[in-house]
Design a protein around this motif. Structure first.
Motif, PDB file in Angstrom:
ATOM      1  N   MET A 168      -1.148  -8.910  -4.437  1.00 24.98           N
ATOM      2  CA  MET A 168      -0.698  -9.381  -3.151  1.00 24.98           C
ATOM      3  C   MET A 168      -0.960  -8.364  -2.048  1.00 24.98           C
ATOM      4  SD  MET A 168       2.755 -11.532  -4.001  1.00 24.98           S
ATOM      5  CE  MET A 168       3.182 -11.459  -2.306  1.00 24.98           C
ATOM      6  N   GLY A 169      -1.040  -7.105  -2.392  1.00 29.35           N
ATOM      7  CA  GLY A 169      -1.289  -6.085  -1.380  1.00 29.35           C
ATOM      8  C   GLY A 169      -2.737  -6.083  -0.950  1.00 29.35           C
ATOM      9  N   PHE A 170      -2.979  -5.626   0.262  1.00 30.43           N
ATOM     10  CA  PHE A 170      -4.328  -5.507   0.781  1.00 30.43           C
ATOM     11  C   PHE A 170      -5.050  -4.395   0.035  1.00 30.43           C
ATOM     12  CE2 PHE A 170      -7.453  -3.843   3.767  1.00 30.43           C
ATOM     13  CZ  PHE A 170      -8.097  -5.007   4.136  1.00 30.43           C
ATOM     14  N   GLY A 171      -6.333  -4.548  -0.139  1.00 36.29           N
ATOM     15  CA  GLY A 171      -7.119  -3.468  -0.726  1.00 36.29           C
ATOM     16  C   GLY A 171      -7.602  -3.763  -2.126  1.00 36.29           C
ATOM     17  N   THR A 172      -8.114  -4.960  -2.338  1.00 37.39           N
ATOM     18  CA  THR A 172      -8.592  -5.338  -3.668  1.00 37.39           C
ATOM     19  C   THR A 172     -10.014  -4.873  -3.921  1.00 37.39           C
ATOM     20  OG1 THR A 172      -9.425  -7.438  -2.834  1.00 37.39           O
ATOM     21  CG2 THR A 172      -7.149  -7.406  -3.675  1.00 37.39           C
ATOM     22  N   GLY A 173     -10.681  -4.390  -2.887  1.00 36.42           N
ATOM     23  CA  GLY A 173     -12.076  -4.004  -3.027  1.00 36.42           C
ATOM     24  C   GLY A 173     -13.018  -5.076  -2.522  1.00 36.42           C
ATOM     25  N   HIS A 174     -12.475  -6.215  -2.161  1.00 39.84           N
ATOM     26  CA  HIS A 174     -13.308  -7.309  -1.666  1.00 39.84           C
ATOM     27  C   HIS A 174     -13.542  -7.208  -0.164  1.00 39.84           C
ATOM     28  CE1 HIS A 174     -13.423  -9.363  -5.474  1.00 39.84           C
ATOM     29  NE2 HIS A 174     -12.120  -9.205  -5.582  1.00 39.84           N
ATOM     30  N   HIS A 175     -12.842  -6.327   0.532  1.00 40.43           N
ATOM     31  CA  HIS A 175     -13.003  -6.204   1.975  1.00 40.43           C
ATOM     32  C   HIS A 175     -13.882  -4.992   2.289  1.00 40.43           C
ATOM     33  CE1 HIS A 175     -11.946  -5.695   6.233  1.00 40.43           C
ATOM     34  NE2 HIS A 175     -11.750  -7.002   6.185  1.00 40.43           N
ATOM     35  N   ALA A 176     -14.644  -5.095   3.354  1.00 38.32           N
ATOM     36  CA  ALA A 176     -15.567  -4.027   3.739  1.00 38.32           C
ATOM     37  C   ALA A 176     -14.856  -2.689   3.908  1.00 38.32           C
ATOM     38  CB  ALA A 176     -16.287  -4.410   5.035  1.00 38.32           C
TER      39      ALA A 176
ATOM     40  N   ALA B 128       3.426  -4.614  -1.844  1.00 38.81           N
ATOM     41  CA  ALA B 128       2.240  -3.789  -2.069  1.00 38.81           C
ATOM     42  C   ALA B 128       2.496  -2.776  -3.177  1.00 38.81           C
ATOM     43  CB  ALA B 128       1.839  -3.078  -0.775  1.00 38.81           C
ATOM     44  N   ILE B 129       3.663  -2.146  -3.149  1.00 31.06           N
ATOM     45  CA  ILE B 129       3.984  -1.154  -4.185  1.00 31.06           C
ATOM     46  C   ILE B 129       4.056  -1.823  -5.547  1.00 31.06           C
ATOM     47  CG2 ILE B 129       5.745   0.480  -4.991  1.00 31.06           C
ATOM     48  CD1 ILE B 129       3.998   1.472  -2.638  1.00 31.06           C
ATOM     49  N   GLN B 130       4.630  -3.006  -5.621  1.00 32.02           N
ATOM     50  CA  GLN B 130       4.669  -3.745  -6.893  1.00 32.02           C
ATOM     51  C   GLN B 130       3.249  -4.047  -7.367  1.00 32.02           C
ATOM     52  OE1 GLN B 130       7.057  -7.329  -6.970  1.00 32.02           O
ATOM     53  NE2 GLN B 130       5.989  -8.086  -8.773  1.00 32.02           N
ATOM     54  N   SER B 131       2.394  -4.504  -6.462  1.00 33.35           N
ATOM     55  CA  SER B 131       1.007  -4.787  -6.809  1.00 33.35           C
ATOM     56  C   SER B 131       0.284  -3.527  -7.273  1.00 33.35           C
ATOM     57  CB  SER B 131       0.295  -5.393  -5.596  1.00 33.35           C
ATOM     58  OG  SER B 131      -1.060  -5.635  -5.861  1.00 33.35           O
ATOM     59  N   ALA B 132       0.540  -2.408  -6.594  1.00 32.22           N
ATOM     60  CA  ALA B 132      -0.085  -1.147  -6.983  1.00 32.22           C
ATOM     61  C   ALA B 132       0.339  -0.731  -8.392  1.00 32.22           C
ATOM     62  CB  ALA B 132       0.269  -0.057  -5.966  1.00 32.22           C
ATOM     63  N   HIS B 133       1.630  -0.883  -8.697  1.00 34.13           N
ATOM     64  CA  HIS B 133       2.102  -0.568 -10.054  1.00 34.13           C
ATOM     65  C   HIS B 133       1.460  -1.482 -11.090  1.00 34.13           C
ATOM     66  CE1 HIS B 133       5.610   1.761  -8.295  1.00 34.13           C
ATOM     67  NE2 HIS B 133       5.046   2.584  -9.157  1.00 34.13           N
ATOM     68  N   GLU B 134       1.291  -2.755 -10.754  1.00 33.32           N
ATOM     69  CA  GLU B 134       0.637  -3.687 -11.680  1.00 33.32           C
ATOM     70  C   GLU B 134      -0.815  -3.279 -11.913  1.00 33.32           C
ATOM     71  OE1 GLU B 134       1.321  -7.508  -9.867  1.00 33.32           O
ATOM     72  OE2 GLU B 134       3.468  -7.461 -10.356  1.00 33.32           O
ATOM     73  N   ASN B 135      -1.515  -2.885 -10.844  1.00 32.18           N
ATOM     74  CA  ASN B 135      -2.901  -2.436 -10.999  1.00 32.18           C
ATOM     75  C   ASN B 135      -2.987  -1.132 -11.778  1.00 32.18           C
ATOM     76  OD1 ASN B 135      -4.245  -4.568  -9.777  1.00 32.18           O
ATOM     77  ND2 ASN B 135      -3.920  -3.733  -7.740  1.00 32.18           N
TER      78      ASN B 135
ATOM     79  N   GLY C  62      -1.566  -0.397  -0.243  1.00 26.84           N
ATOM     80  CA  GLY C  62      -1.872  -1.788  -0.593  1.00 26.84           C
ATOM     81  C   GLY C  62      -1.811  -1.988  -2.090  1.00 26.84           C
ATOM     82  N   SER C  63      -2.926  -2.365  -2.678  1.00 29.50           N
ATOM     83  CA  SER C  63      -2.969  -2.628  -4.118  1.00 29.50           C
ATOM     84  C   SER C  63      -3.174  -1.363  -4.947  1.00 29.50           C
ATOM     85  CB  SER C  63      -4.079  -3.633  -4.425  1.00 29.50           C
ATOM     86  OG  SER C  63      -5.328  -3.076  -4.070  1.00 29.50           O
ATOM     87  N   GLY C  64      -3.302  -0.212  -4.310  1.00 26.02           N
ATOM     88  CA  GLY C  64      -3.435   1.046  -5.036  1.00 26.02           C
ATOM     89  C   GLY C  64      -4.831   1.405  -5.473  1.00 26.02           C
TER      90      GLY C  64
END
Length: 159
Positions: free
Chosen positions: A1-9, A59-66, A34-36
Motif C-alpha cells: 500500500m505504501g508508495f515506492g514499489t519500483g514501478h514509478h520513475a 507504509a510502515i506495515q507495508s515496509a515490514h511485509e516487504n 513507503g514500501s521500504g
C-alpha cells in the motif's frame, strides 16, 4: 500500500542512484520509506545498516511485509516517524523520494542528518522544480543526475 514499489520513475531513479555510490559500511536513512524498497536495496548493496522512516502507519506495515519477503536482508529497520517533528539521526547517506515542495521544506532537516561529506539521494521532483530544490540544498553539490518521464533523480554531496 505504501508508495515506492519500483514501478514509478522516481523509485527507479533512487535505485539507480543507490547503485551509483559505494554503500559498503555506510549507514543509510530512507526518509518517506513507503514500501521500504530503498532501505531493502541499501542492505542488498552492502550498507552497514538502513533505517526507513515514514509518517504513514500503512507504509510502515507495508515496509515490514516487504522486509519479511526478503529473508537475507538483516540490517534494516522501519520506524513510524514524522520528519518535521523530530531530529533525524546523523547518517552517511539520506534517500528522500518526496515531492519537490516537501524536499524544499525539509532541506534543513535532511542536510542536518548528514555528516560532512555525506550523500543525499533525492527524487520525487519534476524537471521544472529542479532549480528550487537545488537552491534549497545549496550546502550540497550535485554529483549525479538522471531524468525519466519528467522526473529528476539527484545525488548530492554535502560540502
Amino acid at each position: 500500500m505504501g508508495f515506492g514499489t519500483g514501478h514509478h520513475a522516481t523509485t527507479r531513479l533512487c535505485l539507480a542512484a543507490l547503485q551509483a555510490i559505494p554503500l559498503t559500511s555506510l549507514v543509510v536513512l530512507d526518509v518517506g520509506t513507503g514500501s521500504g524498497v530503498l532501505a531493502i536495496a541499501a542492505d542488498r548493496l552492502g550498507a552497514a545498516r538502513a533505517v526507513g522512516i515514514d509518517s504513514d502507519p500503512d507504509a510502515i506495515q507495508s515496509a515490514h511485509e516487504n522486509l519479511a519477503l526478503n529473508p537475507g536482508v538483516t540490517r534494516v529497520r522501519f520506524e513510524q516517524a514524522d520528519l518535521s517533528a523530530m531530529p533525524l539521526p546523523i547518517v552517511d547517506v539520506v534517500t528522500a523520494n518526496l515531492t519537490g515542495a516537501l524536499l524544499i521544506r525539509s532541506a534543513p532537516a535532511l542536510l542536518a542528518a548528514l555528516g560532512s561529506g555525506g550523500t543525499l539521494i533525492l527524487s520525487g521532483l519534476l524537471t521544472h522544480e529542479r532549480g528550487d530544490v537545488c537552491a534549497a540544498f545549496a550546502a550540497a553539490a550535485v554529483i549525479w543526475e538522471q531524468e525519466e518521464d519528467s522526473w529528476v533523480g539527484l545525488i548530492m554531496k554535502k560540502v
